[in-house]
Design an enzyme around this catalytic site. Sequence first.
Site, short mmCIF file in Angstrom:
data_model
loop_
_atom_site.label_atom_id
_atom_site.label_comp_id
_atom_site.label_asym_id
_atom_site.label_seq_id
_atom_site.Cartn_x
_atom_site.Cartn_y
_atom_site.Cartn_z
N HIS A 1 0.83 -1.20 0.00
CA HIS A 1 0.00 0.00 0.00
C HIS A 1 0.87 1.26 0.00
O HIS A 1 0.60 2.23 -0.74
CB HIS A 1 -0.90 -0.04 1.23
CG HIS A 1 -1.93 1.04 1.29
ND1 HIS A 1 -2.73 1.24 2.40
CD2 HIS A 1 -2.31 1.99 0.39
CE1 HIS A 1 -3.53 2.26 2.16
NE2 HIS A 1 -3.30 2.74 0.97
N GLU B 1 2.33 1.82 -3.35
CA GLU B 1 1.32 2.34 -4.28
C GLU B 1 1.27 3.87 -4.22
O GLU B 1 1.20 4.55 -5.24
CB GLU B 1 -0.05 1.74 -3.96
CG GLU B 1 -1.19 2.29 -4.80
CD GLU B 1 -2.42 2.65 -3.97
OE1 GLU B 1 -2.91 3.79 -4.12
OE2 GLU B 1 -2.86 1.80 -3.18
N HIS B 2 1.33 4.41 -3.01
CA HIS B 2 1.37 5.86 -2.84
C HIS B 2 2.71 6.43 -3.27
O HIS B 2 2.78 7.48 -3.93
CB HIS B 2 1.15 6.22 -1.36
CG HIS B 2 -0.27 6.12 -0.89
ND1 HIS B 2 -1.00 7.20 -0.47
CD2 HIS B 2 -1.09 5.05 -0.77
CE1 HIS B 2 -2.20 6.82 -0.10
NE2 HIS B 2 -2.28 5.51 -0.27
N GLU C 1 4.66 9.31 3.04
CA GLU C 1 3.54 8.46 2.62
C GLU C 1 3.31 7.27 3.54
O GLU C 1 2.19 6.79 3.65
CB GLU C 1 3.78 7.96 1.19
CG GLU C 1 3.90 9.07 0.16
CD GLU C 1 2.63 9.91 0.05
OE1 GLU C 1 1.53 9.34 0.13
OE2 GLU C 1 2.77 11.13 -0.09
N GLU D 1 -4.42 6.80 7.11
CA GLU D 1 -5.51 6.19 6.35
C GLU D 1 -5.93 4.86 6.97
O GLU D 1 -7.13 4.57 7.09
CB GLU D 1 -5.06 5.97 4.90
CG GLU D 1 -6.12 5.35 4.00
CD GLU D 1 -5.61 5.11 2.59
OE1 GLU D 1 -6.08 4.15 1.95
OE2 GLU D 1 -4.75 5.88 2.12
#
Length: 711
Positions: free
Chosen positions: A24, A27-28, A104, A149
């Site tokens: 994840h 991905e950012h 991130e 998140e």
Amino acid sequence: DPKPDKVFGVAFRTKPESSTGVPHILEHSVLCGSQKYPSRDPFAYLLKGSLQTFLNAMTYPDRTVYPVASRNRADFRNLMDVYLDAVFHPRAVEDEGWWVLRQEGWRYDVADSDDDPNNNDDDGNEGEWTATSPGERVPFVYKGVVYSEMKGAYSDPEDYMDRVTQSLLFPDNAYFYDSGGDPAVIPTLTREEFVAFYKKYYHPTNARLFVAGDESDVYHALSAADHYMTPMGYNPESRKDSVISYQQRKFSKPLSQRKPFAVAPSDDGNESSEGFMLCITWLLNTQPLSPMMELAWVVLDELLLGKSTSPLDKILRDSGLGEELIGGGLDNELLQSTFAVGMRGVKNREDIGTLEELILNTLHDLDSNGFTEDDIASSLNTIEFSLREGGGGLRGMEVFLGALTKWNYDLSPKDALVYEDALKELKDEIERTGSNTFQQMIRDFLLTNNHRVILELYPSTTLEAEKLQDEKIQAKRAQSKMNDKEYENVIEEGKTLKKLQAEEESSEVIASNPRLSISDIDKSPIEYPIEVEEDAFGSGIRLITHEVASSGIAYVNFGMDVSMIPYEDIELFPALISLMNEAGTSDMSDSEFRNYIGKVSGGVDASLQIISVKPTGWDDESKVLPGVNMLTMLFVGGKCTSDKISDLFDIFQKVLEDIDFENSHDIVRNALKSKLSSTKSSIASRGHSFVNTRIRGRYSVRNYVDEKLYG
């Protein structure tokens, strides 16, 4: 469509090896600048200056996907090049991109002074701790985009339930880990692990590329991909290491677990009235299913839960044991399929066992008694209709994401897209055995299958505070292990990151972001063939027709102006629409009517639309509309094959004139309970959306009405 969307995508099989969330975070991170496009956020520039129709990236439990789409050729090629450079040459894994993981993923940051009531410093650095004596250390907290998140994701009870269930159901393969990241584990991710994961899995050998467009688009995509991929060579280990193994059925008895979820105390300070949650999840297959069996499971899912009148759905809703169904039924996007069903808003702890028993007893009854011919015909037609029609979104995107459900596991992507042979085989099997096909599936895959997880979540008003305390302890323990130099490095690194984030990028860096010129944009409008006929067939109705290539499927919307309804009564519309979508008629029960709809159409739905319109006499296009003139339309829409048009209009008439209001109290009650439950549960993770809705309602009549209806 005269100008269809061009679609490009690249996907990597990213097998998680821990719950640090590195798939994840990557991905950012890869979208935070690359060799050719060094801007800190080229993604933001694309959003502002692109004609994109899709621009995103997604992390699945076992793959990471980077898809883009645009109707403009120059824009499409820009998007493609930015994404290829991002995934194959990201700055995040180079020394110059040290800050990306900190921004991130996760980082230590100086704690807010509000966390300590004894800290009354007045140094002008508002909100941040400062040392008051030489050698004193300020406390740290964890921050980071993905970290924050995932804290939000774990605060959503249903999301949390899904993640816990997946880990319990797959103890021996990659799905045991959370690819999105567990907030308690994310801070253990090191930069070395971050870079190693990228180098291991972000290799052309482990990539799947997709392009949809005309011939020149395909050739350009292949050429661009070759430019990036060929120099990187072939690495069979990258593909081999990413293989996902099958979880075998190994539970001798169902696995039951209880976990708390965070809720706020009630207004009177007592325990929350949120209620309990229960979900039962089965692991369905331990090897690839045949195409016919895969399709049979889609139909069985529709039979069990597809409509409000489906037996498992209806029995649970009418039981009054909970407020809303959860679980989602069949999930077939990964290597192994699962089936899950349960309820949230269970008021009493004693009802948890009753609910579990009701689910299993209903399945036993269906195993014994089966489904009616109408049930099967309706569900089969609904699924066949959806297969022939497609999802209704960007077609290329649907093909790409759908193909990955097979392609990601080294199977042919075509296996996920071609259904005619499987459909014929299933129809022949149903013709031969009737309901027995589905009864046997319930018996083999559910009732006699002990590899299932029974997860109960119970509300806790102290869990949130406990988690925050654990975070502080974790950060304090980590700091205590730092020597003075390591501590100072964290402080300096934080200052450098904030300075980097605040400073403007150079004109050269900004200029490196691709942009469109006026000449790249086709100024000619797309003309859609629309015909308008007033007083069609002497009915007094305005008929608007638009001819499209739709494989013989007709789409019909019947709209009525309901603007005359008094404002005081508009909050009744959602309940009315629930009745129109779920109730029966004077001569058919709700189950019979919904089955009839399923047999002759691709679905019928009532909906409400509020449309802003120009005031009478408004002729100045340069001015903003005052926003107080609206048209409220009640629509009944449906779709069917062209030979069933008259049947579709008969259904419309029944929905508008013959709904059985007298015997539909349970439908309204269940709809209201479900709405209340989903709203309450989403406050923790989506509180900002409620604030946004309320604020918007202060400045627009239209938004005020929306808040009245759906707030």
